[in-house]
Design a protein around this motif. Structure first.
Motif, PDB file in Angstrom:
ATOM      1  N   THR A 552       0.846  -1.188   0.000  1.00 40.06           N
ATOM      2  CA  THR A 552       0.000   0.000   0.000  1.00 40.06           C
ATOM      3  C   THR A 552       0.882   1.238   0.000  1.00 40.06           C
ATOM      4  O   THR A 552       1.854   1.326   0.754  1.00 40.06           O
ATOM      5  N   VAL A 553       0.530   2.220  -0.846  1.00 43.28           N
ATOM      6  CA  VAL A 553       1.274   3.471  -0.960  1.00 43.28           C
ATOM      7  C   VAL A 553       0.471   4.569  -0.268  1.00 43.28           C
ATOM      8  O   VAL A 553      -0.727   4.722  -0.514  1.00 43.28           O
ATOM      9  N   TYR A 554       1.124   5.340   0.603  1.00 41.25           N
ATOM     10  CA  TYR A 554       0.468   6.406   1.363  1.00 41.25           C
ATOM     11  C   TYR A 554       1.104   7.750   1.036  1.00 41.25           C
ATOM     12  O   TYR A 554       2.338   7.863   0.934  1.00 41.25           O
ATOM     13  N   ASN A 555       0.291   8.775   0.911  1.00 42.39           N
ATOM     14  CA  ASN A 555       0.788  10.131   0.788  1.00 42.39           C
ATOM     15  C   ASN A 555       1.497  10.514   2.088  1.00 42.39           C
ATOM     16  O   ASN A 555       0.931  10.369   3.178  1.00 42.39           O
ATOM     17  N   ALA A 556       2.729  10.996   1.978  1.00 43.98           N
ATOM     18  CA  ALA A 556       3.525  11.260   3.179  1.00 43.98           C
ATOM     19  C   ALA A 556       3.071  12.498   3.936  1.00 43.98           C
ATOM     20  O   ALA A 556       3.489  12.715   5.074  1.00 43.98           O
ATOM     21  N   TYR A 557       2.206  13.323   3.316  1.00 43.94           N
ATOM     22  CA  TYR A 557       1.669  14.486   4.009  1.00 43.94           C
ATOM     23  C   TYR A 557       0.357  14.161   4.720  1.00 43.94           C
ATOM     24  O   TYR A 557       0.155  14.522   5.882  1.00 43.94           O
ATOM     25  N   SER A 558      -0.572  13.538   4.009  1.00 38.79           N
ATOM     26  CA  SER A 558      -1.929  13.346   4.535  1.00 38.79           C
ATOM     27  C   SER A 558      -2.199  11.937   5.043  1.00 38.79           C
ATOM     28  O   SER A 558      -3.149  11.726   5.791  1.00 38.79           O
ATOM     29  N   GLY A 559      -1.399  10.954   4.615  1.00 44.84           N
ATOM     30  CA  GLY A 559      -1.685   9.569   4.965  1.00 44.84           C
ATOM     31  C   GLY A 559      -2.731   8.928   4.086  1.00 44.84           C
ATOM     32  O   GLY A 559      -3.093   7.773   4.305  1.00 44.84           O
ATOM     33  N   GLU A 562      -2.574   6.223  -1.994  1.00 48.49           N
ATOM     34  CA  GLU A 562      -2.265   6.775  -3.309  1.00 48.49           C
ATOM     35  C   GLU A 562      -2.112   5.647  -4.327  1.00 48.49           C
ATOM     36  O   GLU A 562      -1.747   4.517  -3.967  1.00 48.49           O
ATOM     37  N   PRO A 563      -2.342   5.950  -5.613  1.00 46.22           N
ATOM     38  CA  PRO A 563      -1.968   4.995  -6.648  1.00 46.22           C
ATOM     39  C   PRO A 563      -0.453   4.971  -6.795  1.00 46.22           C
ATOM     40  O   PRO A 563       0.269   5.748  -6.156  1.00 46.22           O
ATOM     41  N   ALA A 564       0.059   4.085  -7.637  1.00 44.89           N
ATOM     42  CA  ALA A 564       1.505   3.993  -7.823  1.00 44.89           C
ATOM     43  C   ALA A 564       2.046   5.134  -8.664  1.00 44.89           C
ATOM     44  O   ALA A 564       3.258   5.297  -8.779  1.00 44.89           O
ATOM     45  N   ALA A 565       1.153   5.923  -9.299  1.00 41.64           N
ATOM     46  CA  ALA A 565       1.560   7.103 -10.059  1.00 41.64           C
ATOM     47  C   ALA A 565       1.419   8.311  -9.150  1.00 41.64           C
ATOM     48  O   ALA A 565       0.306   8.731  -8.848  1.00 41.64           O
ATOM     49  N   VAL A 566       2.527   8.878  -8.701  1.00 44.00           N
ATOM     50  CA  VAL A 566       2.472   9.876  -7.639  1.00 44.00           C
ATOM     51  C   VAL A 566       3.189  11.146  -8.050  1.00 44.00           C
ATOM     52  O   VAL A 566       4.042  11.163  -8.936  1.00 44.00           O
ATOM     53  N   ALA A 567       2.818  12.227  -7.368  1.00 47.44           N
ATOM     54  CA  ALA A 567       3.522  13.496  -7.491  1.00 47.44           C
ATOM     55  C   ALA A 567       4.006  13.963  -6.132  1.00 47.44           C
ATOM     56  O   ALA A 567       4.567  15.044  -6.007  1.00 47.44           O
ATOM     57  N   ALA A 568       3.752  13.177  -5.101  1.00 49.03           N
ATOM     58  CA  ALA A 568       4.095  13.553  -3.735  1.00 49.03           C
ATOM     59  C   ALA A 568       5.059  12.531  -3.147  1.00 49.03           C
ATOM     60  O   ALA A 568       5.132  11.383  -3.596  1.00 49.03           O
ATOM     61  N   PRO A 569       5.800  12.912  -2.125  1.00 48.17           N
ATOM     62  CA  PRO A 569       6.563  11.906  -1.390  1.00 48.17           C
ATOM     63  C   PRO A 569       5.612  10.915  -0.724  1.00 48.17           C
ATOM     64  O   PRO A 569       4.521  11.293  -0.285  1.00 48.17           O
ATOM     65  N   VAL A 570       6.006   9.664  -0.662  1.00 50.50           N
ATOM     66  CA  VAL A 570       5.110   8.624  -0.164  1.00 50.50           C
ATOM     67  C   VAL A 570       5.828   7.713   0.816  1.00 50.50           C
ATOM     68  O   VAL A 570       7.061   7.658   0.856  1.00 50.50           O
ATOM     69  N   PHE A 571       5.005   7.030   1.617  1.00 52.45           N
ATOM     70  CA  PHE A 571       5.438   5.900   2.432  1.00 52.45           C
ATOM     71  C   PHE A 571       4.840   4.631   1.834  1.00 52.45           C
ATOM     72  O   PHE A 571       3.804   4.685   1.169  1.00 52.45           O
ATOM     73  N   VAL A 572       5.454   3.491   2.113  1.00 48.20           N
ATOM     74  CA  VAL A 572       4.965   2.218   1.589  1.00 48.20           C
ATOM     75  C   VAL A 572       4.915   1.206   2.723  1.00 48.20           C
ATOM     76  O   VAL A 572       5.890   1.031   3.473  1.00 48.20           O
ATOM     77  N   SER A 573       3.770   0.543   2.857  1.00 49.23           N
ATOM     78  CA  SER A 573       3.660  -0.582   3.788  1.00 49.23           C
ATOM     79  C   SER A 573       3.483  -1.863   2.996  1.00 49.23           C
ATOM     80  O   SER A 573       2.968  -1.849   1.873  1.00 49.23           O
ATOM     81  N   PHE A 574       3.915  -2.982   3.579  1.00 62.27           N
ATOM     82  CA  PHE A 574       3.771  -4.279   2.941  1.00 62.27           C
ATOM     83  C   PHE A 574       3.798  -5.357   4.009  1.00 62.27           C
ATOM     84  O   PHE A 574       4.139  -5.098   5.176  1.00 62.27           O
ATOM     85  N   SER A 575       3.415  -6.554   3.635  1.00 56.94           N
ATOM     86  CA  SER A 575       3.348  -7.670   4.582  1.00 56.94           C
ATOM     87  C   SER A 575       4.296  -8.771   4.143  1.00 56.94           C
ATOM     88  O   SER A 575       4.356  -9.133   2.961  1.00 56.94           O
ATOM     89  N   LEU A 576       5.028  -9.301   5.107  1.00 54.08           N
ATOM     90  CA  LEU A 576       5.851 -10.494   4.919  1.00 54.08           C
ATOM     91  C   LEU A 576       5.299 -11.564   5.849  1.00 54.08           C
ATOM     92  O   LEU A 576       5.587 -11.573   7.045  1.00 54.08           O
TER      93      LEU A 576
END
Length: 674
Positions: A552-559, A562-576
């Motif tokens: 999952t991709v998150y907007n680093a400002y608002s949380g 986001e889709p994978a096509a971004v214009a903002a800095p992002v955070f990424v979560s994933f599961s192992l």
């Protein structure tokens, strides 16, 4: 042990009860004092195998008993079998029906008061009373008696025996008994007819025929090692017993005191129980669990148990408390009758995993009569309301403290309480429109994409689910729309507008990359809609190489997601596997882009595409903190003359792209700025 109907028997009885009996709702409105609630009911009688009871039963009487056995109300039917009861509001009661020459019955269809359902009278939805409630069988009552033994012939003590009849075999009926120290049991006050004896879920139910005034004998011997489980079901928070909790090992009876005695196979097993756990939002859920009642709803839970052969094992299972929400909608005046669809959005930390209990059910659409939604966890939530099918002349809204709003940040936060929560009616305002276009300055051409008034939230994924096809077309740009997009059926408020396109980065009104800095665009009447232009740019695409799941991709400002096509800095979560990770870079943090921070969690947008490897080496357990948005820069977005010319056909007229899509001037902006 005490119990009440569950499963198919309860479902059918509750469906016949309709909206008659309800558990109390917590409400934001102040109700006027009332001495009682009038319920028109009718007694019926059984009219043949495989059919629901029909006809009337003159001379039948019904009595409402309080928990202390005092009589709250008593009434006998008239010549057609109809009768009325006036009951004090909010007081729990059980109903008992009698008629000459018939076996008496406790509501909904049981033979003993200890099994009867507790109801509460309320004005809420009382107009939905069903004509059928209690069914009495001609002939005196009989009984079923017998003995349970183990493989060696020894007695099985403390086990539950259920006598039941499914709806397809006649009108539903159920009762139970617990075996004594010698393994013997007796179930009395059974109406004449065909029933089944259920010993445990692992053993087939055996058919028996009960005659009036006589006992039918049914003995049972185990063919394999068995044991008894005493399962105590409690509230996870208060540790109080949960009424009418239903373990997975039973058939149709639930213990009203939260203690179950179950005969099961010896060995290891898992027991599941739940207070009210049918599919959220379904018709069955609203009728069965809303009106047949435990006092409080719970989510189901499970516990492992090891059962010794020939012994008794005690286990405890704590259920998470839940909440139901009910609300109706109304128009701005007494002559309007809108239909609105309610979308609950939990107020959770931005990094919390998606709670599928808010997204798994169907969309709940209501009119003036409230409809119950849930069950939900006891999280605070906000409500987004959309017009049903996005038609009808009324606008969408976030429910605010004093009416509708367009910005989620201004929406009211509802604190749910354990049980039933009834909201004040939600007023839907007349619809308004926002219209605009997107321009690619690099290519000097219109940009193709779609707009919506909220982020890509999983909790709002169904907000456009029932949208009329032409509404979807209008939300998106294209040659058939003169490269304009239009969002109708919005409430007349100021809205942030979100743009997404396959080739372009997601953007917000104001030309910014996050919702927190978005310019709020006023929605106005269709003849002069709220308008804005948006300059977009090609997306910075992120691809992932990984064996991880739930990326999952998150907007680093608002949380926001986001889709994978971004214009903002992002955070990424994933599961192992079972581990939830947050992507954290190792080594030097790249610099550049709009945000120049040495934050190892941040993935910054870059021209073109970038590939990120997700693995255990860059897995952090703690989520990052959101970045602080910087002030928005660039050209404001409200440039209405373009849209007025488009409405009159000027955009479709001949002309160069530069003439049609020129840079906004201060004079143009001054015409449309709020």
């Amino acid at each position: 042990m005490r119990g009440s109907i569950r499963g198919l028997a309860a479902l059918t009885a509750a469906a016949l009860l309709g909206a008659l009996m309800t558990a109390p709702f917590e409400t934001g409105a102040t109700a006027a004092a009332d001495d009682g609630v009038l319920f028109p009911l009718r007694l019926g009688k059984f009219n043949g195998k495989g059919q629901f009871p029909t006809g009337s039963l003159p001379g039948a009487c019904v009595t409402a008993y309080a928990d202390d056995d005092s009589v709250l109300a008593q009434r006998c039917g008239d010549s057609t079998g109809n009768y009325d009861l006036t009951l004090p509001e909010g007081v729990p009661f059980r109903l008992h029906a009698t008629a000459p020459g018939h076996a008496d019955v406790w509501a909904p269809t049981v033979g003993d008061k200890s099994l009867a359902v507790r109801y509460r009278a309320t004005r809420y939805l009382s107009s939905y009373s069903s004509p059928d409630l209690l069914y009495l069988t001609p002939g005196g009552a009989g009984g079923v008696t017998g003995r349970l033994t183990d493989q060696a012939g020894g007695p099985i003590a403390g086990a539950t025996v259920e006598i039941m009849r499914k709806p397809l075999d006649g009108f539903p009926w159920s009762s139970l008994a617990v075996t004594d120290a010698d393994g013997r049991y007796r179930v009395g006050n059974v109406p004449p007819g065909q029933f089944k004896v259920a010993i445990g879920s692992f053993a087939p139910a055996a058919p028996v025929v009960v005659a009036a005034g006589a006992d039918t004998t049914y003995d049972w011997q185990a063919a394999e090692p068995v044991g008894v489980v005493v399962l105590k079901v409690r509230d996870q928070v208060t540790k109080a017993p949960v009424r009418s909790s239903c373990p997975s090992m039973t058939y149709y009876v639930c213990a009203t005191d939260g203690e179950h005695r179950l005969l099961v196979r010896a060995g290891d097993l898992s027991l599941t129980a739940g207070g009210e756990t049918t599919e959220p939002g379904s018709w069955i859920d609203r009728s069965l669990n809303f009106f047949h009642l435990t006092d409080r709803p719970y989510f189901s839970a499970s516990t492992p148990v090891h059962v010794a052969a020939g012994g008794t094992t005690t286990a405890t299972l704590d259920l998470p408390p839940a909440a139901y929400l009910a609300a109706g909608v109304r128009g701005p005046d007494q002559n309007s009758m809108p239909q609105g669809c309610l979308h609950p959005v939990p107020v959770l930390p931005w990094h919390a995993p998606v709670d599928k209990r808010y997204v798994s059910g169907t969309v709940t659409c209501v009119g003036a009569e409230p409809i119950r939604m849930g069950p939900y966890p006891l999280h605070p939530l906000q409500l987004f309301v959309s017009p049903e099918n996005w038609t009808g002349g009324y606008g969408a809204q976030w429910v605010g403290p004093d009416g509708g709003v367009g910005d989620q940040r201004l929406a009211k936060v509802f604190a749910l309480r354990h049980g039933h929560n009834l909201l004040d009616p939600i007023t839907m305002d007349e619809d308004a429109t926002i219209q605009g276009a997107a321009w690619d300055p690099a290519a000097q051409q219109p940009a193709f994409g779609c707009i919506q008034p909220f982020p890509a939230s999983p909790y709002l994924a169904r907000a456009f689910h029932d949208e009329a096809p032409y509404r979807r077309d209008e939300r998106c740009t294209g040659e058939h729309r003169a490269h304009l997009f239009r969002l109708d059926m919005l409430g007349p408020y100021r809205w942030p507008v979100y743009f997404t396109g396959e080739e372009y980065a997601s953007m917000w009104s104001g030309g910014v990359s996050d919702r927190l800095r978005a310019e709020l665009i006023p929605a106005r009447a269709f003849t002069l809609p709220g308008a804005f232009d948006l300059e977009v740019k090609k997306a910075s695409r992120i691809t992932f190489t990984t064996a991880a799941t739930d990326v999952t991709v998150y907007n680093a400002y608002s949380g926001d997601v986001e889709p994978a096509a971004v214009a903002a800095p992002v955070f990424v979560s994933f599961s192992l596997g079972e581990r939830r990770c947050w992507y954290r870079q190792h080594g030097p943090t790249p610099r550049g882009g709009a945000v120049r921070l040495r934050n190892p969690y941040v993935i910054e947008p870059r021209p073109g595409a970038q590939t990120i490897t997700l693995s255990a080496q860059n897995c952090a357990d703690q989520p990052p903190r959101l970045l602080t948005p910087v002030a928005a820069t660039g050209t404001p977005v409200a440039v209405g003359p373009m849209f007025r010319s488009a409405v009159t056909g000027a955009v479709r007229a001949a002309g160069t792209a530069a003439a049609r899509w020129g840079t906004p001037t201060a004079a143009r902006l001054a015409l449309v700025k709020p």
